[in-house]
Design a protein around this motif. Structure first.
Motif, PDB file in Angstrom:
ATOM      1  N   MET A 160       5.310   8.797  -0.243  1.00 49.38           N
ATOM      2  CA  MET A 160       4.064   8.134   0.143  1.00 49.38           C
ATOM      3  C   MET A 160       4.394   6.641   0.385  1.00 49.38           C
ATOM      4  N   SER A 161       3.451   6.007   0.969  1.00 48.71           N
ATOM      5  CA  SER A 161       3.548   4.592   1.309  1.00 48.71           C
ATOM      6  C   SER A 161       3.578   3.877  -0.062  1.00 48.71           C
ATOM      7  N   LYS A 162       3.735   2.463  -0.096  1.00 51.29           N
ATOM      8  CA  LYS A 162       3.609   1.586  -1.178  1.00 51.29           C
ATOM      9  C   LYS A 162       2.252   1.994  -1.916  1.00 51.29           C
ATOM     10  N   VAL A 163       2.303   2.124  -3.398  1.00 42.71           N
ATOM     11  CA  VAL A 163       1.185   2.020  -4.071  1.00 42.71           C
ATOM     12  C   VAL A 163       0.467   0.765  -3.946  1.00 42.71           C
ATOM     13  N   ARG A 164      -0.989   0.929  -3.640  1.00 51.07           N
ATOM     14  CA  ARG A 164      -1.771  -0.438  -3.479  1.00 51.07           C
ATOM     15  C   ARG A 164      -2.265  -0.470  -4.755  1.00 51.07           C
ATOM     16  N   LEU A 165      -2.039  -1.592  -5.536  1.00 55.38           N
ATOM     17  CA  LEU A 165      -2.259  -1.699  -6.727  1.00 55.38           C
ATOM     18  C   LEU A 165      -3.172  -3.244  -7.043  1.00 55.38           C
ATOM     19  N   GLY A 166      -4.282  -2.912  -7.636  1.00 55.08           N
ATOM     20  CA  GLY A 166      -5.092  -4.032  -8.314  1.00 55.08           C
ATOM     21  C   GLY A 166      -4.995  -4.247  -9.789  1.00 55.08           C
ATOM     22  N   ALA A 167      -5.228  -5.570 -10.260  1.00 57.40           N
ATOM     23  CA  ALA A 167      -5.141  -5.837 -11.557  1.00 57.40           C
ATOM     24  C   ALA A 167      -6.471  -6.397 -11.863  1.00 57.40           C
ATOM     25  N   ILE A 168      -7.062  -5.924 -13.070  1.00 55.00           N
ATOM     26  CA  ILE A 168      -8.133  -6.568 -13.638  1.00 55.00           C
ATOM     27  C   ILE A 168      -7.743  -6.963 -15.138  1.00 55.00           C
ATOM     28  N   GLY A 169      -7.806  -8.259 -15.512  1.00 55.47           N
ATOM     29  CA  GLY A 169      -7.403  -9.074 -16.402  1.00 55.47           C
ATOM     30  C   GLY A 169      -6.150  -9.775 -15.969  1.00 55.47           C
TER      31      GLY A 169
END
Length: 350
Positions: free
Chosen positions: A1-10
């Motif tokens: 798959m393409s790059k994992v689109r990651l978000g961070a909370i904290g």
């Protein structure tokens, strides 16, 4: 798959000292955005290469993510993780996953419905020597477990008593641990939620046990939260066990986790401090693992990387999934309830 689109909370001390450097360097990750509070947020965005920064968790969750890492104060884990799962996101949620059993099993149900990866980053669950110990147990090394000892101690008295100096030195983070997280009962502060979560999650992953009831006591020793914890456990399979924890090792001492398992066919000892795993079977067979020096030291490098590997399909080994985390939460929750009832035995689950 393409790059994992990651978000961070904290975006506090643990996120900035451990998780963000790992994800920023990972070739399969795109850091879409970071959500947090305070004037340092813009600097954190730029340092690690996040696409944007926001103080609105919903804005981040709606930014076309594949996955989210949650490192907020403990009491905020459940509502944020629930929103993420309901959006079909993969979730890495810091320990303790939640503060009570109902919330923990709610997340387990949501994760099953979403069909996404849910990982709680318990570092010791990914050590080569604990992986080898689990393999021996899974192969029937000690037979059916009849008695279990699970002990942990840490040099964390300052962390739970409003002086995180030692922890800052240990993890080399510019963002100080928030005392309202670690030394506030309302926010899940204290040794049980903060550290026994490690040892109990290791126990449950290794053995597959689940606690049925516990009679427990905690002691604050003048601190705002518990520094010492003790419990007698009955497990679902009928086995008996003890759980103990102490926050007051001297700064610089090695962390202690001591798990001893007594079964119908033999005994296994797992000692993190002295880096030993031994299996002694009643047929006379004895096995002692060769362990690399300092392998017992705590670090959390593998779990964030494994989270990405599970998403991309590069791995299928989740050593700290939502069910392991929920079994830990429900035991700690029941231990604290028991202590508030003068040590009365209470049910861990229905």
């Amino acid at each position: 798959m393409s790059k994992v689109r990651l978000g961070a909370i904290g975006a506090g001390w643990w996120a900035t000292s451990n998780h963000f450097p790992i994800f920023a360097a990972h070739p399969d990750v795109e850091l879409v955005g970071v959500c947090g509070l305070g004037p340092e947020l813009t600097e954190i965005r730029d340092k690690f290469g996040f696409g944007f920064a926001t103080e609105d968790a919903d804005e981040l969750l709606d930014a076309g993510l594949d996955a989210v890492v949650i490192t907020t104060p403990h009491d905020l884990h459940h509502p944020i993780a629930a929103k993420a799962l309901d959006r079909g996101l993969h979730v890495l949620c810091e320990k303790p996953m939640t503060l009570n059993a109902d919330e923990a099993w709610d997340l387990a149900q949501r994760a099953e419905k979403a069909g996404t990866v849910f990982l709680v980053p318990y570092g010791w669950n990914y050590k080569p020597f604990t992986v080898a110990a689990k393999k021996m147990l899974d192969e029937g090394g000690i037979g059916e477990i009849q008695y279990a000892v699970c002990h942990m101690a840490s040099p964390t008295r300052g962390l739970f008593g409003n002086d995180p100096t030692h922890m800052l030195e240990r993890w080399n983070s510019a963002t100080a641990p928030n005392p309202t997280t670690w030394s506030s009962p309302a926010r899940g502060g204290g040794y049980a939620h903060g550290q026994v979560t490690h040892s109990s999650a290791l126990l449950f992953w290794l053995t597959g046990l689940r606690a049925a009831s516990v009679a427990g006591r905690v002691m604050t020793a003048g601190a705002p939260v518990d520094l010492f914890d003790a419990g007698v456990i009955r497990f679902d399979n009928g086995a008996l066990g003890t759980l103990s924890g102490a926050a007051t090792l001297a700064d610089g001492d090695k962390y202690q986790i001591d798990i001893r398992l007594f079964g119908t066919d033999g005994v296994m000892m797992i000692d993190v401090e002295r880096e030993r795993v031994t299996l002694s079977r009643y047929d006379g067979t004895r096995t002692e693992l060769e362990i690399t020096p300092d392998e017992g030291e705590y670090e959390c490098l593998i779990p964030p990387a494994r989270f990405i590997e599970l998403i991309t399909g590069a791995s299928s080994e989740n050593n700290s999934d939502v069910e392991v985390a929920a079994r830990s939460v429900e035991l700690v929750d029941a231990l604290l309830r028991s202590s508030s009832q003068d040590g009365a035995e209470v049910a861990v689950h229905a």
